[in-house]
Write an enzyme that holds these catalytic residues in place. Structure first.
Site: not given
Length: 544
Positions: A179, A314, A354
């Site tokens: 990620c 994040h 996400h």
């Protein structure tokens, strides 16, 4: 090789994106964020249908898996002919390669850089992805696997395909730090620019969920939110919701961008990539490592953390992940601030899910848009996470559409963007507003007297493409009636690649330009608009 000056910075000069379900541009994305939108939905009916009926155990596994998230409407459609790809080869092409091709072209156009003008140059391509679902899916069917699968189903192809199509000779690499991928890619590109290795960089991040395999695995690990929503920094955070999408930014040394008249959308003042090291588990966050990363990035950039206005965090959407991140942010960016100037915190994941390898570049695009518009969109959440003392933290969640905090004219707007990978890679980028408000393409075009007729040339690879482009430009002009006709003509003539299908409109006012563009779009005969296809041997004739 040109070596950059010690105090040189890197500029973001172009952006393009696709987010679920139909956010097709940065302008679409900004309107969506301002409205506080969310893209979470049920999985498209046809997406994983073949897997649901392939085996009784597969049916059971899918029934027990979260099938909600943020999904793109169209991952199959592709104008393969535009990119010189045959129909058979297109069948073996990972959709992530298709999106990287399309968005690179759009981002370069946004920067005012004709893509085909880069042929033979040292432009670097850095593409982040961490899902190879499509390749695995194709290779499962061994009888159908052919030669085109060699490049069409791989990670490296996401970057290499762009370099091949545009004939680029600079570094070309796929980046997988989970990620954290797209901010890692941006960090690598920034290093190449500052060292003088490359003059221009294309940085992208993508995620497409072609199979349910990773959903099943993450669901088994308890990492996914039952309702498919990433509740970043929310007291009820219960896992993350996966999302599909892609974003691309174009980077250039700031001095070169100003010299060449490119629009400077933001300045990348610093960046860093680090590792969690050993924590409670490979997937578990490490707050002390995050704190170290933040201190290092700001110390290297020579920027006091207390002068950062906003952090696009994040926002894992898990109790432990959010708690560790907020604590690190409070210790570094929340310290030494006046009580009336907390560091604002937000995350785009509750809006679009996400995006994994593309989550960092999605945060960069959101932050650049907010910085330029002077407003920060609300971070969707319920009750704030209760793992820290908000009143004493120096942080505040953005709970509405708020003005960008005033800097008093003494410094540029500043923001940080963070991404954390499930394997432990952590990354942070420091962005600043461009202090030279007059820099960019608007400065590069002369402005003729009002009422002077101007030629507006357009081109595309096909007649349908030309019609679509004419309609898009007409819409753009209608939304911006005060835009300079000279700048529009200059951009269309000199800052776009000219393809075989040509058209042109002669106009002396925005209204006349829109009318001529509509004539082209709808193939109506008109005195001010013409179109035709360029000959391979045109004898040097041009518009007169």
């Amino acid at each position: 090789m040109q070596t950059a000056a010690a105090d040189e910075a890197v500029a973001i000069v172009g952006m393009a994106c696709r987010f679920a379900p139909d956010l097709l541009s940065a302008e679409d994305f900004w309107r969506f964020l301002v409205e506080g939108g969310s893209t979470v939905s049920d999985m498209p009916d046809k997406r994983w249908k073949a897997y649901a009926s392939s085996h009784p155990k597969a049916t059971t596994a899918l029934r027990e898996t979260v099938l909600k998230g943020s999904f793109l409407d169209d991952i199959e459609g592709f104008d393969a002919d535009f990119f010189g790809i045959s129909p058979r080869e297109a069948d073996f092409l990972d959709p992530q390669q298709r999106f990287m091709l399309e968005l690179t072209w759009e981002a370069l156009a946004d920067a005012g850089i004709p893509p085909l003008s880069l042929r033979g140059g040292q432009t670097g391509v850095y593409a982040a992805a961490n899902s190879n679902d499509y390749g695995r899916r194709l290779l499962e069917d061994i009888p159908l696997t052919g030669a085109y699968a060699v490049n069409g189903t791989t990670f490296y192809g996401i970057a290499n395909r762009v370099s091949y199509f545009l004939d680029l000779r600079g570094p070309s690499m796929a980046v997988d730090t989970a990620c954290a991928g797209s901010l890692t890619a941006l960090h690598l590109a920034r290093g190449g620019l500052l060292s003088g290795e490359i003059p221009l960089a294309v940085v992208g991040g993508l995620n497409i969920m072609s199979t349910p395999a990773l959903n099943v695995a993450l669901n088994g690990a308890g990492a996914m939110s039952p309702d498919g929503r990433s509740k970043a920094f929310d007291r009820d955070a219960d896992g993350y919701g996966r999302g599909e999408g892609a974003g691309v930014v174009v980077l250039k040394r700031l001095s070169d961008a100003r010299r060449d008249g490119n629009p400077v959308l933001a300045v990348v003042r610093g960046s860093g990539v680090f590792q969690d090291g050993r924590s409670d588990g490979m997937m578990a966050p490490n707050g002390s490592a995050q704190e170290h990363m933040l201190r290092e990035v700001y110390e290297r950039a020579g920027i006091a953390p207390a002068t950062v206005d906003y952090v696009e965090a994040h926002g894992t959407g898990t109790p432990s992940g959010d708690g560790e991140e907020l604590t690190a942010l409070a210790r570094v960016l929340g310290t030494g601030r006046p009580d009336d100037r907390p560091c604002l915190i937000g995350s785009v994941k509750p809006n679009i899910g996400h995006i994994e390898g593309g989550s960092g570049v999605a945060g960069v695009i959101k932050t650049v848009l907010a910085m330029r518009h002077g407003r920060i969109p609300r971070s969707l959440h319920g009750a704030p996470h209760d793992g820290i003392d908000w009143d004493g933290s120096g942080l505040r969640l953005v709970d509405g559409l708020v003005p960008w905090p005033s800097t008093g004219g003494t410094r540029p707007r500043r923001a940080g963007v963070s991404s954390y990978g499930v394997g432990g890679t952590i990354s942070h980028v420091l962005l600043e507003q461009d202090v030279d408000a007059d820099s960019g393409a608007a400065r590069s075009a002369d402005r003729p007297a009002s009422g002077r007729a101007t030629v507006f040339p357009l081109s595309a690879a096909s007649a349908a493409g030309l019609r679509g482009l004419a309609a898009k430009v007409a819409d753009w002009v209608e939304e911006r009636p005060d835009a300079s006709l000279a700048s529009i003509g200059h951009t269309l003539a000199l800052r776009r690649s000219h393809l075989a299908q040509r058209g042109a409109v002669v106009a002396d006012s925005p209204e006349a330009l829109v009318e001529g563009l509509r004539d082209l779009a709808e193939e109506r005969a008109g005195q001010s608009a013409v179109s035709d296809r360029a000959s391979a041997d045109d004898g040097g004739v041009t518009w007169v």
